[in-house]
Design a protein around this motif. Sequence first.
Motif, PDB file in Angstrom:
ATOM      1  N   LYS A 149      -7.269   4.053  -0.509  1.00 51.94           N
ATOM      2  CA  LYS A 149      -6.689   4.757  -1.112  1.00 51.94           C
ATOM      3  C   LYS A 149      -6.221   4.001  -2.458  1.00 51.94           C
ATOM      4  O   LYS A 149      -6.160   4.628  -3.495  1.00 51.94           O
ATOM      5  CB  LYS A 149      -5.243   4.955  -0.434  1.00 51.94           C
ATOM      6  N   VAL A 150      -6.009   2.600  -2.618  1.00 53.98           N
ATOM      7  CA  VAL A 150      -5.756   2.233  -3.715  1.00 53.98           C
ATOM      8  C   VAL A 150      -7.105   2.308  -4.658  1.00 53.98           C
ATOM      9  O   VAL A 150      -7.115   2.454  -6.093  1.00 53.98           O
ATOM     10  CB  VAL A 150      -5.683   0.480  -3.700  1.00 53.98           C
ATOM     11  N   SER A 167      -6.833   5.593  -6.531  1.00 51.62           N
ATOM     12  CA  SER A 167      -5.595   6.128  -6.809  1.00 51.62           C
ATOM     13  C   SER A 167      -5.444   6.072  -8.373  1.00 51.62           C
ATOM     14  O   SER A 167      -5.810   5.016  -8.934  1.00 51.62           O
ATOM     15  CB  SER A 167      -4.157   5.176  -6.428  1.00 51.62           C
ATOM     16  N   TYR A 170       0.690  -1.271  -0.061  1.00 54.52           N
ATOM     17  CA  TYR A 170       0.015   0.167  -0.080  1.00 54.52           C
ATOM     18  C   TYR A 170       0.936   1.385   0.034  1.00 54.52           C
ATOM     19  O   TYR A 170       1.835   1.266   0.751  1.00 54.52           O
ATOM     20  CB  TYR A 170      -0.973  -0.225   1.327  1.00 54.52           C
ATOM     21  N   PRO A 171       0.476   2.255  -0.660  1.00 55.35           N
ATOM     22  CA  PRO A 171       1.173   3.554  -1.026  1.00 55.35           C
ATOM     23  C   PRO A 171       1.520   4.067   0.488  1.00 55.35           C
ATOM     24  O   PRO A 171       0.486   3.926   1.198  1.00 55.35           O
ATOM     25  CB  PRO A 171       0.416   4.425  -1.732  1.00 55.35           C
ATOM     26  N   SER A 219      -4.507   2.743 -10.892  1.00 55.16           N
ATOM     27  CA  SER A 219      -4.016   3.047 -12.119  1.00 55.16           C
ATOM     28  C   SER A 219      -2.945   2.068 -12.594  1.00 55.16           C
ATOM     29  O   SER A 219      -2.514   2.088 -13.697  1.00 55.16           O
ATOM     30  CB  SER A 219      -3.633   4.422 -12.113  1.00 55.16           C
ATOM     31  N   THR A 251      -1.896   0.553  -6.657  1.00 52.72           N
ATOM     32  CA  THR A 251      -2.653   1.522  -7.290  1.00 52.72           C
ATOM     33  C   THR A 251      -3.627   0.863  -8.158  1.00 52.72           C
ATOM     34  O   THR A 251      -3.591   0.018  -8.972  1.00 52.72           O
ATOM     35  CB  THR A 251      -2.045   2.623  -7.745  1.00 52.72           C
TER      36      THR A 251
END
Length: 374
Positions: free
Chosen positions: A370-371, A374, A209-210, A321, A319
């Motif tokens: 968030k993913v 994103s 995860y970012p 994207s 993500t």
Amino acid sequence: MTDPHADLHSEHGALPGEHPGRAPNPVVKVHDLAWLEFEKPDLGKAELFARAFGFTTSLRTADELQLRGTEPGAPCVLIRRGARSRFTGPAFRAADPADVLRLAEATGHRVTPLPESLGGVTVDLPDPSGARVRVVSGTHELPALPEQDPPTFNFGHDVTRVNATQRPRREPVKVQRLGHVVLQTRKYRETLDWYLAHLGLIVSDFLYYPGQRGRGPVMSFIRCDRGATPADHHTLAVVLGPANRYVHSAYQVADLDALAAGGEYLLDRGYRRSWGIGRHIQGSQLFDYWRDPDGFLVEHFSDGDLFDSSLEPGWAPMTASGLAQWGPPATKDFLGVKPGRDAFRELRAVIGALREDNEFDFDRLRGLLKVAVS
């Protein structure tokens, strides 16, 4: 303009102290996936979709359906009649017949015969998420079936097709073989390490995860260790999530034309595309995802990466994207956030997971949210 795919590719490796992506002394090293097993209440409806998707029926009884591709070997998919639709587990093919006994002795499980329709033997093991995992050997070998005729291409000034047209027919694509299965688990690290230690699988790519790389990865794309012989980029993928469940399975087809024309055939018959067509980053496959009548996600793929055992794992942020190099944006259906019964079931799983002691905690939930955007 910023490239959204910058820093997402597998050429970026591990940092000191991160997961090595393989076990030092695995019990065995499996050769490949053998098949996947499901239960469904309506075998007729399942077979109708299977034929449109590109499978050939190799066995049909009142209570069982076996589906195969064109390549020789065992069936790709076994479907037994059940009260409800569910995935019951994967079967892996042992690299050596003695490995089944070795695995049974190491785990305290028994070697048992498979049904006569399959032949051979199996040792059945529970993985840490509770899935039944079979390792099989000595199964019947189905003969090869005719392949899809490949098109003849003109590439720029390299001309091989003259006075002839290119007309791919809208017909069922011919599935060649089972490629991989993706499983979600609340016990990601424990489940990952179990497959590496027991089946000798090795990681091709990790995703994290970012902003949470320090907590470790949350997804791994895992291949068979065949030494110097290349294997699919991933035979199994394991991802952290709020429920232990099947995510999708993938089946190889000949090329982009076969994949696309076969997709048009499915659309013409009212089946639902989930996401595609595009090309992935991890694994590089051309992909096209579909929902079968029971809601299971299945993928046509072609032109995937092959790695031998010398490549170390890549690391990249997870993500939405970053799921594809090109193609339409990942859909809400594919990401599991489309409003409806499945999304409600996943929401209930999130609430349940947060109440229990497992790897899916509030920080991981924030990472997952968030993913999705994103």
